[in-house]
Design a protein around this motif. Sequence first.
Motif, PDB file in Angstrom:
ATOM      1  N   HIS A 118      11.025   1.431  -3.192  1.00 19.31           N
ATOM      2  CA  HIS A 118       9.879   0.613  -3.610  1.00 19.31           C
ATOM      3  C   HIS A 118       9.227   1.169  -4.880  1.00 19.31           C
ATOM      4  O   HIS A 118       9.138   2.389  -5.060  1.00 19.31           O
ATOM      5  N   ILE A 119       8.788   0.256  -5.704  1.00 19.17           N
ATOM      6  CA  ILE A 119       8.097   0.612  -6.951  1.00 19.17           C
ATOM      7  C   ILE A 119       6.846  -0.246  -7.054  1.00 19.17           C
ATOM      8  O   ILE A 119       6.878  -1.434  -6.721  1.00 19.17           O
ATOM      9  N   LYS A 120       5.733   0.364  -7.486  1.00 14.17           N
ATOM     10  CA  LYS A 120       4.495  -0.393  -7.653  1.00 14.17           C
ATOM     11  C   LYS A 120       3.968  -0.212  -9.077  1.00 14.17           C
ATOM     12  O   LYS A 120       4.025   0.901  -9.612  1.00 14.17           O
ATOM     13  N   ILE A 121       3.474  -1.286  -9.620  1.00 13.42           N
ATOM     14  CA  ILE A 121       2.800  -1.204 -10.923  1.00 13.42           C
ATOM     15  C   ILE A 121       1.401  -1.777 -10.749  1.00 13.42           C
ATOM     16  O   ILE A 121       1.234  -2.882 -10.229  1.00 13.42           O
ATOM     17  N   THR A 122       0.416  -1.001 -11.143  1.00  9.12           N
ATOM     18  CA  THR A 122      -0.976  -1.443 -11.071  1.00  9.12           C
ATOM     19  C   THR A 122      -1.495  -1.673 -12.474  1.00  9.12           C
ATOM     20  O   THR A 122      -1.389  -0.782 -13.328  1.00  9.12           O
ATOM     21  N   ASP A 123      -2.026  -2.861 -12.716  1.00  7.46           N
ATOM     22  CA  ASP A 123      -2.544  -3.120 -14.055  1.00  7.46           C
ATOM     23  C   ASP A 123      -3.958  -2.555 -14.190  1.00  7.46           C
ATOM     24  O   ASP A 123      -4.508  -1.973 -13.244  1.00  7.46           O
TER      25      ASP A 123
END
Lengths: 193, 303
Positions: free
Chosen positions: A136-141
Amino acid sequence: MKKRINFFEVLGILLIVCSLGVLLFTQLHSQYTKKKAAEITCKIEAALPETTPGFPGDYSDPVMPVLQVEGKDYVGLLNIPAYGLSVPIVNEWSSFHVFSCPARFYGSVYDNTMIIGGNDQTGQFDFFDRMNPGDHIKITDMLGTEFAYAIDRIDRAKSADYEHLASGGYPLTLFVRSAYSAEYILVRCSTTF
Amino acid sequence: MRKHLLPLIILLAFLVAQPLSANAITPLEPNRKCSLKVHFTKDDYRFSNLETRIYRVAEAHSDGTFDLIAPFSGSSVSIHGIKSQREWNDAAVTLLSYIVDRKIQPDHTVLSDAQGTASFTDLHTGLYLVLGNTAENDIGIYTFEDFFVYLPTPLESEGFSYDMEARPKPGEFVPKTEYTVNKLWKDSGYTSKRPKSVTVDIYKDAVLYETVILDSSNNWSYSWKTPEDSSKWTVAEKDVPDSYTVTISSSGSVFSITNSIKTTPGSPPKTGDTFPLWNYVIAMSISGFLLLIFGIWHKRKSQ
Protein backbone atom coordinates in the motif's frame (compact mmCIF):
# COMPACT_ATOMS: atom_id res chain seq x y z
CA MET A 1 68.35 2.50 -0.72
CA LYS A 2 65.69 5.22 -0.72
CA LYS A 3 62.30 4.09 -2.04
CA ARG A 4 60.46 6.83 -3.93
CA ILE A 5 56.78 6.73 -4.82
CA ASN A 6 56.38 6.91 -8.56
CA PHE A 7 53.76 8.73 -10.63
CA PHE A 8 51.55 5.65 -11.15
CA GLU A 9 51.40 4.92 -7.44
CA VAL A 10 50.49 8.53 -6.68
CA LEU A 11 47.75 8.54 -9.31
CA GLY A 12 46.44 5.15 -8.14
CA ILE A 13 46.31 6.25 -4.49
CA LEU A 14 44.65 9.49 -5.55
CA LEU A 15 41.93 7.68 -7.47
CA ILE A 16 41.31 5.26 -4.59
CA VAL A 17 41.11 8.14 -2.10
CA CYS A 18 38.73 9.99 -4.40
CA SER A 19 36.52 6.91 -4.68
CA LEU A 20 36.45 6.50 -0.91
CA GLY A 21 35.73 10.21 -0.59
CA VAL A 22 32.75 9.95 -2.90
CA LEU A 23 31.53 6.89 -0.97
CA LEU A 24 31.89 8.71 2.32
CA PHE A 25 30.23 11.85 0.97
CA THR A 26 27.22 9.96 -0.41
CA GLN A 27 26.80 8.12 2.88
CA LEU A 28 26.97 11.33 4.91
CA HIS A 29 24.76 13.11 2.41
CA SER A 30 22.10 10.39 2.50
CA GLN A 31 22.15 10.47 6.31
CA TYR A 32 21.77 14.24 6.24
CA THR A 33 18.95 14.21 3.67
CA LYS A 34 17.18 11.45 5.60
CA LYS A 35 17.27 13.59 8.74
CA LYS A 36 16.26 16.71 6.81
CA ALA A 37 13.36 14.93 5.10
CA ALA A 38 12.13 13.74 8.52
CA GLU A 39 12.22 17.34 9.81
CA ILE A 40 10.32 18.64 6.79
CA THR A 41 7.77 15.84 7.14
CA CYS A 42 7.20 16.77 10.80
CA LYS A 43 6.69 20.43 9.88
CA ILE A 44 4.24 19.57 7.12
CA GLU A 45 2.32 17.10 9.30
CA ALA A 46 2.04 19.73 12.03
CA ALA A 47 0.50 22.20 9.55
CA LEU A 48 -1.97 19.82 7.91
CA PRO A 49 -5.50 19.12 9.14
CA GLU A 50 -6.66 15.63 10.02
CA THR A 51 -6.58 13.54 6.88
CA THR A 52 -9.75 12.84 4.95
CA PRO A 53 -10.09 10.34 2.12
CA GLY A 54 -9.71 11.78 -1.37
CA PHE A 55 -11.34 10.78 -4.64
CA PRO A 56 -9.76 11.89 -7.91
CA GLY A 57 -13.14 12.61 -9.54
CA ASP A 58 -13.84 15.36 -6.99
CA TYR A 59 -11.63 17.96 -8.61
CA SER A 60 -12.41 20.37 -11.44
CA ASP A 61 -8.81 21.63 -11.33
CA PRO A 62 -6.10 18.95 -11.44
CA VAL A 63 -3.37 21.29 -10.20
CA MET A 64 -2.24 20.37 -6.69
CA PRO A 65 -1.49 23.20 -4.27
CA VAL A 66 1.99 23.46 -2.78
CA LEU A 67 3.23 24.55 0.62
CA GLN A 68 6.62 26.19 0.78
CA VAL A 69 8.75 24.89 3.63
CA GLU A 70 12.29 26.13 4.15
CA GLY A 71 12.24 27.75 0.74
CA LYS A 72 11.19 24.69 -1.24
CA ASP A 73 7.72 23.88 -2.62
CA TYR A 74 6.22 20.58 -1.49
CA VAL A 75 3.15 19.06 -3.08
CA GLY A 76 2.39 16.39 -0.50
CA LEU A 77 3.60 13.52 1.65
CA LEU A 78 4.39 10.04 0.40
CA ASN A 79 3.79 7.24 2.84
CA ILE A 80 4.63 3.56 2.36
CA PRO A 81 3.69 1.96 5.71
CA ALA A 82 5.20 -1.47 5.06
CA TYR A 83 8.67 0.03 4.83
CA GLY A 84 8.21 2.82 7.37
CA LEU A 85 8.67 5.50 4.75
CA SER A 86 7.12 8.93 5.15
CA VAL A 87 8.77 11.63 3.06
CA PRO A 88 7.74 14.94 1.52
CA ILE A 89 7.33 15.24 -2.24
CA VAL A 90 9.06 18.19 -3.91
CA ASN A 91 6.80 19.88 -6.45
CA GLU A 92 9.26 20.78 -9.19
CA TRP A 93 11.17 17.98 -10.85
CA SER A 94 14.94 18.13 -11.12
CA SER A 95 17.48 15.35 -11.05
CA PHE A 96 19.19 17.33 -8.28
CA HIS A 97 16.10 17.45 -6.04
CA VAL A 98 15.68 13.68 -5.99
CA PHE A 99 18.90 13.36 -4.01
CA SER A 100 17.02 15.07 -1.16
CA CYS A 101 13.41 13.92 -1.52
CA PRO A 102 11.18 12.26 -4.07
CA ALA A 103 9.89 14.79 -6.58
CA ARG A 104 6.77 15.14 -8.68
CA PHE A 105 7.86 14.35 -12.22
CA TYR A 106 4.51 15.04 -13.84
CA GLY A 107 0.76 14.94 -13.26
CA SER A 108 -1.52 15.05 -10.26
CA VAL A 109 -3.29 12.73 -7.85
CA TYR A 110 -6.47 14.70 -8.64
CA ASP A 111 -6.74 13.26 -12.14
CA ASN A 112 -4.92 9.94 -11.73
CA THR A 113 -1.81 10.97 -13.65
CA MET A 114 0.76 11.28 -10.88
CA ILE A 115 4.37 10.29 -11.64
CA ILE A 116 6.94 10.58 -8.86
CA GLY A 117 10.67 10.01 -9.19
CA GLY A 118 13.06 9.17 -6.42
CA ASN A 119 16.45 7.94 -5.40
CA ASP A 120 17.43 4.58 -3.96
CA GLN A 121 19.75 6.00 -1.33
CA THR A 122 19.36 5.25 2.36
CA GLY A 123 16.26 6.83 3.83
CA GLN A 124 14.47 7.15 0.54
CA PHE A 125 13.62 4.26 -1.80
CA ASP A 126 16.38 1.93 -0.62
CA PHE A 127 13.80 -0.87 -0.34
CA PHE A 128 12.56 -0.68 -3.92
CA ASP A 129 13.90 -4.06 -4.94
CA ARG A 130 11.95 -5.62 -2.05
CA MET A 131 8.58 -4.08 -2.87
CA ASN A 132 5.78 -6.37 -3.92
CA PRO A 133 2.48 -6.07 -5.76
CA GLY A 134 -0.23 -5.37 -3.19
CA ASP A 135 1.91 -3.11 -1.01
CA HIS A 136 0.00 0.00 0.00
CA ILE A 137 1.05 3.55 -0.79
CA LYS A 138 -0.56 6.77 0.44
CA ILE A 139 -0.18 10.30 -0.82
CA THR A 140 -1.49 13.19 1.26
CA ASP A 141 -1.91 16.54 -0.41
CA MET A 142 -1.38 19.89 1.29
CA LEU A 143 -5.07 20.12 2.21
CA GLY A 144 -4.87 16.92 4.24
CA THR A 145 -6.62 14.80 1.64
CA GLU A 146 -5.28 11.27 1.49
CA PHE A 147 -5.19 9.20 -1.69
CA ALA A 148 -4.67 5.46 -1.31
CA TYR A 149 -2.97 3.16 -3.80
CA ALA A 150 -1.74 -0.41 -4.05
CA ILE A 151 1.11 -1.65 -6.22
CA ASP A 152 -0.15 -3.36 -9.35
CA ARG A 153 3.13 -4.35 -10.93
CA ILE A 154 6.83 -3.58 -10.87
CA ASP A 155 8.66 -3.12 -14.16
CA ARG A 156 12.28 -2.61 -15.05
CA ALA A 157 13.33 -0.42 -17.95
CA LYS A 158 16.51 0.93 -19.49
CA SER A 159 15.01 4.36 -20.09
CA ALA A 160 12.40 6.47 -18.34
CA ASP A 161 11.11 9.15 -20.65
CA TYR A 162 7.62 10.56 -20.12
CA GLU A 163 5.97 8.33 -22.74
CA HIS A 164 7.37 5.24 -21.06
CA LEU A 165 6.48 6.42 -17.54
CA ALA A 166 2.94 7.43 -18.49
CA SER A 167 2.21 4.34 -20.56
CA GLY A 168 -0.45 2.05 -19.18
CA GLY A 169 -2.46 4.93 -17.73
CA TYR A 170 -1.74 4.03 -14.10
CA PRO A 171 -3.09 6.49 -11.51
CA LEU A 172 0.32 6.54 -9.80
CA THR A 173 3.77 5.60 -11.05
CA LEU A 174 6.88 5.73 -8.90
CA PHE A 175 10.25 5.39 -10.55
CA VAL A 176 13.78 5.19 -9.31
CA ARG A 177 17.06 4.59 -11.03
CA SER A 178 18.91 1.68 -9.54
CA ALA A 179 22.41 2.79 -8.64
CA TYR A 180 24.06 -0.53 -9.37
CA SER A 181 22.19 -2.00 -12.30
CA ALA A 182 21.81 1.31 -14.18
CA GLU A 183 18.17 0.57 -14.94
CA TYR A 184 14.93 2.12 -13.82
CA ILE A 185 12.46 0.42 -11.53
CA LEU A 186 8.91 1.50 -12.33
CA VAL A 187 6.28 0.87 -9.68
CA ARG A 188 2.79 0.97 -11.16
CA CYS A 189 -0.06 1.60 -8.74
CA SER A 190 -3.85 1.62 -8.80
CA THR A 191 -6.23 3.42 -6.51
CA THR A 192 -7.76 1.45 -3.63
CA PHE A 193 -11.16 2.79 -2.71
CA MET B 1 -18.87 16.62 6.35
CA ARG B 2 -22.28 17.57 5.20
CA LYS B 3 -23.38 14.22 3.88
CA HIS B 4 -27.00 15.20 4.27
CA LEU B 5 -26.53 17.88 1.66
CA LEU B 6 -24.83 15.68 -0.88
CA PRO B 7 -27.85 15.09 -3.12
CA LEU B 8 -28.55 18.80 -3.15
CA ILE B 9 -24.95 19.59 -3.95
CA ILE B 10 -24.85 17.11 -6.80
CA LEU B 11 -27.97 18.76 -8.08
CA LEU B 12 -26.34 22.18 -7.76
CA ALA B 13 -23.32 21.03 -9.71
CA PHE B 14 -25.60 19.74 -12.42
CA LEU B 15 -27.50 23.00 -12.52
CA VAL B 16 -24.41 25.16 -12.84
CA ALA B 17 -22.86 22.93 -15.41
CA GLN B 18 -25.60 22.86 -18.00
CA PRO B 19 -28.83 24.55 -18.96
CA LEU B 20 -31.99 22.82 -17.90
CA SER B 21 -34.32 24.01 -20.60
CA ALA B 22 -33.38 21.15 -22.87
CA ASN B 23 -34.42 18.63 -20.19
CA ALA B 24 -37.20 20.35 -18.33
CA ILE B 25 -40.55 20.64 -20.01
CA THR B 26 -41.56 23.51 -17.76
CA PRO B 27 -39.11 26.41 -18.10
CA LEU B 28 -37.74 28.20 -15.07
CA GLU B 29 -39.51 31.45 -14.22
CA PRO B 30 -36.72 33.79 -13.06
CA ASN B 31 -39.11 36.46 -11.80
CA ARG B 32 -41.35 34.20 -9.75
CA LYS B 33 -41.07 34.61 -5.98
CA CYS B 34 -39.78 31.74 -3.84
CA SER B 35 -39.80 30.73 -0.21
CA LEU B 36 -37.36 28.85 1.98
CA LYS B 37 -37.83 27.12 5.30
CA VAL B 38 -34.80 25.98 7.26
CA HIS B 39 -35.54 23.54 10.09
CA PHE B 40 -33.03 23.54 12.94
CA THR B 41 -33.75 20.34 14.86
CA LYS B 42 -31.88 17.61 16.65
CA ASP B 43 -33.94 14.45 17.04
CA ASP B 44 -37.16 15.77 18.62
CA TYR B 45 -35.59 18.96 19.91
CA ARG B 46 -36.34 22.18 17.98
CA PHE B 47 -33.95 25.09 18.27
CA SER B 48 -35.88 28.35 18.50
CA ASN B 49 -34.58 31.92 18.28
CA LEU B 50 -31.62 31.01 16.09
CA GLU B 51 -30.62 33.99 13.98
CA THR B 52 -30.45 32.75 10.41
CA ARG B 53 -28.85 34.85 7.68
CA ILE B 54 -29.03 34.20 3.96
CA TYR B 55 -27.15 35.82 1.08
CA ARG B 56 -28.32 35.73 -2.54
CA VAL B 57 -25.02 35.13 -4.30
CA ALA B 58 -26.16 34.23 -7.81
CA GLU B 59 -29.13 34.93 -10.03
CA ALA B 60 -31.01 32.29 -12.01
CA HIS B 61 -31.59 32.50 -15.72
CA SER B 62 -34.52 31.04 -17.60
CA ASP B 63 -32.31 28.33 -19.11
CA GLY B 64 -31.58 27.10 -15.60
CA THR B 65 -28.01 28.38 -15.33
CA PHE B 66 -26.94 30.96 -12.79
CA ASP B 67 -24.20 33.55 -12.35
CA LEU B 68 -22.73 35.39 -9.40
CA ILE B 69 -24.17 38.82 -8.76
CA ALA B 70 -22.79 41.93 -7.07
CA PRO B 71 -21.14 42.16 -4.65
CA PHE B 72 -20.10 38.51 -4.99
CA SER B 73 -19.20 38.82 -8.65
CA GLY B 74 -16.20 40.77 -7.38
CA SER B 75 -14.95 37.73 -5.51
CA SER B 76 -12.69 35.19 -7.15
CA VAL B 77 -15.15 32.37 -6.50
CA SER B 78 -16.23 30.42 -9.52
CA ILE B 79 -19.45 28.43 -9.27
CA HIS B 80 -19.10 26.97 -12.75
CA GLY B 81 -17.60 23.57 -13.25
CA ILE B 82 -17.80 22.57 -9.59
CA LYS B 83 -17.66 18.79 -9.41
CA SER B 84 -18.05 17.79 -5.79
CA GLN B 85 -19.26 18.57 -2.32
CA ARG B 86 -15.67 19.37 -1.42
CA GLU B 87 -15.57 22.18 -3.98
CA TRP B 88 -18.97 23.52 -2.89
CA ASN B 89 -17.65 23.59 0.69
CA ASP B 90 -14.63 25.57 -0.48
CA ALA B 91 -16.90 27.99 -2.37
CA ALA B 92 -18.95 28.51 0.81
CA VAL B 93 -15.87 29.12 2.97
CA THR B 94 -14.39 31.52 0.41
CA LEU B 95 -17.65 33.46 0.07
CA LEU B 96 -18.03 33.66 3.83
CA SER B 97 -14.52 35.08 4.07
CA TYR B 98 -15.49 37.63 1.39
CA ILE B 99 -18.64 38.53 3.34
CA VAL B 100 -16.79 38.98 6.62
CA ASP B 101 -13.89 40.88 5.10
CA ARG B 102 -16.14 43.32 3.26
CA LYS B 103 -18.78 43.46 5.96
CA ILE B 104 -21.53 42.54 3.51
CA GLN B 105 -24.96 42.54 5.07
CA PRO B 106 -27.27 39.55 4.59
CA ASP B 107 -30.22 39.85 2.20
CA HIS B 108 -32.52 38.43 4.84
CA THR B 109 -32.24 37.65 8.54
CA VAL B 110 -34.89 35.85 10.56
CA LEU B 111 -35.14 34.06 13.89
CA SER B 112 -36.23 30.46 14.01
CA ASP B 113 -39.69 30.03 15.55
CA ALA B 114 -40.82 27.72 18.35
CA GLN B 115 -40.75 24.83 15.89
CA GLY B 116 -37.11 25.57 15.08
CA THR B 117 -38.03 26.82 11.62
CA ALA B 118 -36.54 29.92 10.02
CA SER B 119 -38.98 31.00 7.30
CA PHE B 120 -38.02 33.22 4.39
CA THR B 121 -40.65 34.45 1.94
CA ASP B 122 -40.78 36.70 -1.09
CA LEU B 123 -37.32 35.61 -2.24
CA HIS B 124 -35.95 36.16 -5.72
CA THR B 125 -34.81 33.11 -7.62
CA GLY B 126 -31.10 32.34 -7.39
CA LEU B 127 -28.39 30.61 -5.43
CA TYR B 128 -28.40 31.39 -1.70
CA LEU B 129 -25.71 30.92 0.89
CA VAL B 130 -27.34 30.03 4.20
CA LEU B 131 -25.07 30.69 7.16
CA GLY B 132 -25.09 28.01 9.79
CA ASN B 133 -25.41 28.34 13.51
CA THR B 134 -24.25 26.97 16.79
CA ALA B 135 -27.13 25.83 18.98
CA GLU B 136 -27.32 24.48 22.51
CA ASN B 137 -29.81 22.41 24.42
CA ASP B 138 -29.73 20.44 27.68
CA ILE B 139 -27.85 17.60 26.06
CA GLY B 140 -25.10 19.37 24.21
CA ILE B 141 -23.88 21.97 21.75
CA TYR B 142 -24.41 21.46 18.03
CA THR B 143 -23.19 23.16 14.89
CA PHE B 144 -25.16 23.64 11.70
CA GLU B 145 -22.76 24.23 8.81
CA ASP B 146 -23.15 26.84 6.07
CA PHE B 147 -24.78 25.53 2.91
CA PHE B 148 -26.08 26.57 -0.49
CA VAL B 149 -29.70 26.42 -1.59
CA TYR B 150 -30.87 26.82 -5.14
CA LEU B 151 -34.23 28.46 -5.68
CA PRO B 152 -36.17 27.13 -7.43
CA THR B 153 -35.17 23.49 -7.14
CA PRO B 154 -35.80 21.14 -10.08
CA LEU B 155 -38.26 18.37 -9.35
CA GLU B 156 -37.51 14.77 -10.17
CA SER B 157 -40.53 14.54 -12.44
CA GLU B 158 -40.57 17.86 -14.24
CA GLY B 159 -40.65 21.56 -13.49
CA PHE B 160 -39.39 23.34 -10.41
CA SER B 161 -40.31 23.75 -6.78
CA TYR B 162 -40.32 27.41 -5.80
CA ASP B 163 -40.91 26.61 -2.13
CA MET B 164 -37.96 24.83 -0.63
CA GLU B 165 -37.37 23.25 2.76
CA ALA B 166 -33.93 22.40 4.15
CA ARG B 167 -33.09 20.31 7.18
CA PRO B 168 -29.40 20.78 7.93
CA LYS B 169 -28.03 17.98 10.04
CA PRO B 170 -26.46 19.13 13.29
CA GLY B 171 -22.94 18.05 14.07
CA GLU B 172 -21.54 17.62 17.56
CA PHE B 173 -19.65 20.76 18.57
CA VAL B 174 -15.99 19.88 18.99
CA PRO B 175 -14.11 22.51 20.99
CA LYS B 176 -10.81 23.54 19.45
CA THR B 177 -7.93 25.13 21.30
CA GLU B 178 -5.75 25.99 18.34
CA TYR B 179 -6.30 27.04 14.76
CA THR B 180 -3.84 27.16 11.87
CA VAL B 181 -3.83 29.03 8.60
CA ASN B 182 -1.61 27.80 5.76
CA LYS B 183 -0.72 29.68 2.59
CA LEU B 184 -0.74 27.41 -0.45
CA TRP B 185 0.10 28.13 -4.06
CA LYS B 186 -0.95 26.84 -7.45
CA ASP B 187 1.54 28.67 -9.62
CA SER B 188 3.94 26.05 -10.88
CA GLY B 189 6.14 27.62 -13.53
CA TYR B 190 5.20 31.13 -12.43
CA THR B 191 6.71 31.24 -8.97
CA SER B 192 8.54 34.45 -9.91
CA LYS B 193 5.15 36.21 -9.69
CA ARG B 194 4.71 35.00 -6.11
CA PRO B 195 4.88 37.81 -3.54
CA LYS B 196 7.49 37.68 -0.77
CA SER B 197 4.74 37.71 1.84
CA VAL B 198 0.97 37.88 2.24
CA THR B 199 -1.13 39.54 4.91
CA VAL B 200 -3.97 37.58 6.46
CA ASP B 201 -6.76 38.95 8.62
CA ILE B 202 -8.14 36.57 11.23
CA TYR B 203 -11.72 37.21 12.31
CA LYS B 204 -13.48 35.95 15.41
CA ASP B 205 -17.27 36.08 15.02
CA ALA B 206 -16.82 38.49 12.10
CA VAL B 207 -14.72 40.91 14.19
CA LEU B 208 -11.07 41.43 13.30
CA TYR B 209 -9.03 39.49 15.86
CA GLU B 210 -5.50 39.59 14.49
CA THR B 211 -3.53 40.45 11.36
CA VAL B 212 -0.58 38.23 10.54
CA ILE B 213 2.05 38.11 7.83
CA LEU B 214 2.85 34.78 6.22
CA ASP B 215 6.19 34.39 4.50
CA SER B 216 9.15 32.06 4.25
CA SER B 217 10.29 32.91 7.78
CA ASN B 218 7.23 31.12 9.24
CA ASN B 219 6.99 28.61 6.39
CA TRP B 220 3.80 30.36 5.25
CA SER B 221 1.87 29.03 8.21
CA TYR B 222 0.53 30.53 11.44
CA SER B 223 -1.20 29.00 14.46
CA TRP B 224 -3.07 30.72 17.25
CA LYS B 225 -4.57 29.57 20.53
CA THR B 226 -8.27 29.95 21.20
CA PRO B 227 -10.57 29.46 24.17
CA GLU B 228 -12.81 26.42 23.99
CA ASP B 229 -15.89 28.36 23.02
CA SER B 230 -18.18 28.26 20.02
CA SER B 231 -16.72 31.32 18.29
CA LYS B 232 -16.78 31.25 14.52
CA TRP B 233 -13.37 31.88 12.99
CA THR B 234 -12.71 33.05 9.47
CA VAL B 235 -9.63 34.20 7.60
CA ALA B 236 -9.18 36.53 4.66
CA GLU B 237 -6.14 37.44 2.60
CA LYS B 238 -5.59 41.16 2.10
CA ASP B 239 -4.48 42.60 -1.23
CA VAL B 240 -4.45 39.42 -3.31
CA PRO B 241 -1.98 39.95 -6.19
CA ASP B 242 -3.73 40.75 -9.46
CA SER B 243 -2.52 37.68 -11.29
CA TYR B 244 -3.88 35.31 -8.64
CA THR B 245 -7.33 34.10 -7.60
CA VAL B 246 -7.95 32.96 -4.05
CA THR B 247 -9.77 29.94 -2.66
CA ILE B 248 -10.16 29.28 1.04
CA SER B 249 -10.86 25.85 2.43
CA SER B 250 -11.43 24.74 5.97
CA SER B 251 -10.89 21.32 7.48
CA GLY B 252 -11.11 20.82 11.21
CA SER B 253 -9.11 23.63 12.75
CA VAL B 254 -6.98 24.35 9.69
CA PHE B 255 -7.66 27.03 7.09
CA SER B 256 -5.88 26.82 3.75
CA ILE B 257 -5.70 29.91 1.56
CA THR B 258 -4.74 28.88 -1.95
CA ASN B 259 -3.65 31.45 -4.50
CA SER B 260 -3.86 30.20 -8.08
CA ILE B 261 -2.55 31.36 -11.40
CA LYS B 262 -4.28 29.95 -14.41
CA THR B 263 -1.58 27.79 -15.95
CA THR B 264 -1.41 25.41 -18.84
CA PRO B 265 0.40 22.14 -18.27
CA GLY B 266 3.92 22.35 -19.60
CA SER B 267 5.66 19.65 -21.55
CA PRO B 268 6.95 16.77 -19.43
CA PRO B 269 10.49 17.21 -18.16
CA LYS B 270 13.41 14.88 -18.81
CA THR B 271 14.40 12.61 -15.98
CA GLY B 272 17.88 14.10 -16.35
CA ASP B 273 19.57 11.58 -14.07
CA THR B 274 21.92 10.37 -16.80
CA PHE B 275 25.03 10.67 -14.68
CA PRO B 276 25.80 7.15 -13.46
CA LEU B 277 27.80 8.14 -10.38
CA TRP B 278 28.40 4.61 -9.18
CA ASN B 279 29.76 3.52 -12.53
CA TYR B 280 32.34 6.29 -12.30
CA VAL B 281 33.19 5.44 -8.71
CA ILE B 282 33.71 1.78 -9.55
CA ALA B 283 35.78 2.67 -12.62
CA MET B 284 37.83 5.10 -10.56
CA SER B 285 38.48 2.51 -7.83
CA ILE B 286 39.51 -0.20 -10.28
CA SER B 287 41.72 2.24 -12.18
CA GLY B 288 43.30 3.33 -8.93
CA PHE B 289 44.11 -0.24 -7.88
CA LEU B 290 45.48 -1.10 -11.31
CA LEU B 291 47.65 2.01 -11.38
CA LEU B 292 48.92 1.28 -7.88
CA ILE B 293 49.81 -2.32 -8.82
CA PHE B 294 51.41 -1.12 -12.04
CA GLY B 295 53.36 1.52 -10.14
CA ILE B 296 54.68 -1.05 -7.66
CA TRP B 297 55.55 -3.47 -10.49
CA HIS B 298 57.24 -0.69 -12.47
CA LYS B 299 59.31 0.36 -9.46
CA ARG B 300 60.50 -3.19 -8.74
CA LYS B 301 61.33 -3.70 -12.37
CA SER B 302 63.40 -0.51 -12.53
CA GLN B 303 65.27 -1.55 -9.34
